[in-house]
Enzyme design. Structure first.
Site, mmCIF file in Angstrom:
data_model
loop_
_atom_site.group_PDB
_atom_site.id
_atom_site.type_symbol
_atom_site.label_atom_id
_atom_site.label_comp_id
_atom_site.label_asym_id
_atom_site.label_seq_id
_atom_site.Cartn_x
_atom_site.Cartn_y
_atom_site.Cartn_z
ATOM 1 N N CYS A 25 0.837 -1.196 0.000
ATOM 2 C CA CYS A 25 0.000 0.000 0.000
ATOM 3 C C CYS A 25 0.871 1.245 0.000
ATOM 4 O O CYS A 25 0.670 2.166 -0.783
ATOM 5 C CB CYS A 25 -0.931 -0.027 1.203
ATOM 6 S SG CYS A 25 -1.720 1.549 1.545
ATOM 7 N N GLU B 274 -3.516 -4.748 -4.850
ATOM 8 C CA GLU B 274 -3.428 -3.352 -5.319
ATOM 9 C C GLU B 274 -3.821 -3.281 -6.803
ATOM 10 O O GLU B 274 -4.559 -2.410 -7.226
ATOM 11 C CB GLU B 274 -2.021 -2.785 -5.103
ATOM 12 C CG GLU B 274 -1.706 -2.453 -3.656
ATOM 13 C CD GLU B 274 -2.503 -1.254 -3.115
ATOM 14 O OE1 GLU B 274 -3.008 -0.441 -3.907
ATOM 15 O OE2 GLU B 274 -2.614 -1.137 -1.876
HETATM 16 C C1 LIG Z 1 -6.096 0.761 -2.298
HETATM 17 C C2 LIG Z 1 -5.118 1.769 -1.797
HETATM 18 N N1 LIG Z 1 -3.843 1.392 -1.633
HETATM 19 C C3 LIG Z 1 -2.940 2.280 -1.171
HETATM 20 C C4 LIG Z 1 -3.301 3.579 -0.861
HETATM 21 C C5 LIG Z 1 -2.274 4.582 -0.381
HETATM 22 N N2 LIG Z 1 -2.239 4.790 1.042
HETATM 23 C C6 LIG Z 1 -3.298 4.817 1.811
HETATM 24 S S1 LIG Z 1 -2.893 5.066 3.489
HETATM 25 C C7 LIG Z 1 -1.274 5.106 3.172
HETATM 26 C C8 LIG Z 1 -0.189 5.270 4.195
HETATM 27 C C9 LIG Z 1 -0.563 5.766 5.527
HETATM 28 O O1 LIG Z 1 -1.284 6.963 5.485
HETATM 29 C C10 LIG Z 1 -1.092 4.934 1.794
HETATM 30 C C11 LIG Z 1 0.190 4.931 1.190
HETATM 31 C C12 LIG Z 1 -4.648 3.928 -1.050
HETATM 32 N N3 LIG Z 1 -5.087 5.176 -0.771
HETATM 33 N N4 LIG Z 1 -5.534 3.020 -1.518
#
Ligand SMILES: Cc1ncc(C[n+]2csc(CCO)c2C)c(N)n1
Length: 220
Positions: A131, A201
């Site tokens: 993520c 993802e």
């Molecule tokens: C499906 C999906 N995957 C990754 C993110 C990105 N993201 C969300 S929270 C975070 C880190 C902590 O705040 C990151 C990198 C997203 N928005 N949606």
């Protein structure tokens, strides 16, 4: 190979497929249909709320005070991202009816939560890492192109931002700090979690692109 190099190697092809996905190409050339973007934003809102919980569990299992604090901060950051995204994008996309959690979102968050609750800290970390890391890499790649559509350009700017790149670097440094202490079997399990959530993802963007829906209705 460092732990993060080993993890990345387990998902190299998935990352190539993500960059080639029509959802991302549509963001940068501006051709992405609004309903697909709306679908993404709505599902991401569900995703982020559970992702924040997964980070809070990582915080609870983290090895040092500084690491507990960093994950707790990121859990707060994920909630803030959810609320910020809601405010920013729903203003332009229109509130619309509340959307249910759809199959890919549910599968991804269920896998994340099961892994962070039942696995070791390293396994949980490997599950939450795509993520961060994939978004930082995608943000960088997309930032070079940006988008003729101002709404998509804003989304790209948020994830390509230098501040976010620093957050990701900190988590990668932590992973490489604990990597040498892990047994071969734990490293192998971690790499499997990383490859799995990296695939989720890809599936998350693909679900928005396809306009995924539940195949049969529920009673309510
Ligand atoms: C499906 C999906 N995957 C990754 C993110 C990105 N993201 C969300 S929270 C975070 C880190 C902590 O705040 C990151 C990198 C997203 N928005 N949606």
């Amino acid at each position: 190979m460092t732990f993060t190099q080993e993890l990345w190697a387990s998902a190299e092809e998935v990352y190539a497929e993500i960059l080639a996905h029509p959802f991302l190409r549509g963001l940068t050339d501006g051709s992405l249909p609004r309903p697909a973007f709306r679908h993404f934003v709505q599902q991401d809102s569900h995703y982020l709320r559970d992702y924040a919980r997964a980070l809070a569990v990582c915080a609870a299992k983290a090895p040092t005070d500084a690491d507990v604090r960093a994950f707790a901060d990121d859990a707060v950051g994920a909630i803030a991202a959810e609320q910020g995204m809601h405010a920013e994008f729903t203003a332009e996309l229109g509130e619309g009816p509340e959307q249910p959690v759809l199959p890919t979102t549910l599968a991804y968050t269920s896998y994340l939560l099961a892994t962070v609750y039942s696995g070791s800290f390293a396994e949980g970390l490997a599950a939450v890492l795509p993520c961060y890391w994939i978004y930082a890499r995608v943000g960088e790649a997309l930032l070079e192109k940006s988008s003729p559509d101002p709404l998509y350009a804003r989304w790209i700017a948020a994830y390509g931002a230098e501040e976010f790149q620093g957050v990701v670097r900190r988590v990668l440094d932590l992973a490489d700090r604990i990597g040498p202490e892990l047994s071969d079997s734990e490293r192998a399990r971690a790499a499997r979690h990383f490859a799995t959530t990296a695939r989720y993802e890809w599936m998350f963007w693909d679900a928005a692109w396809r306009g995924e829906a539940w195949p049969v209705p529920t009673a309510d």
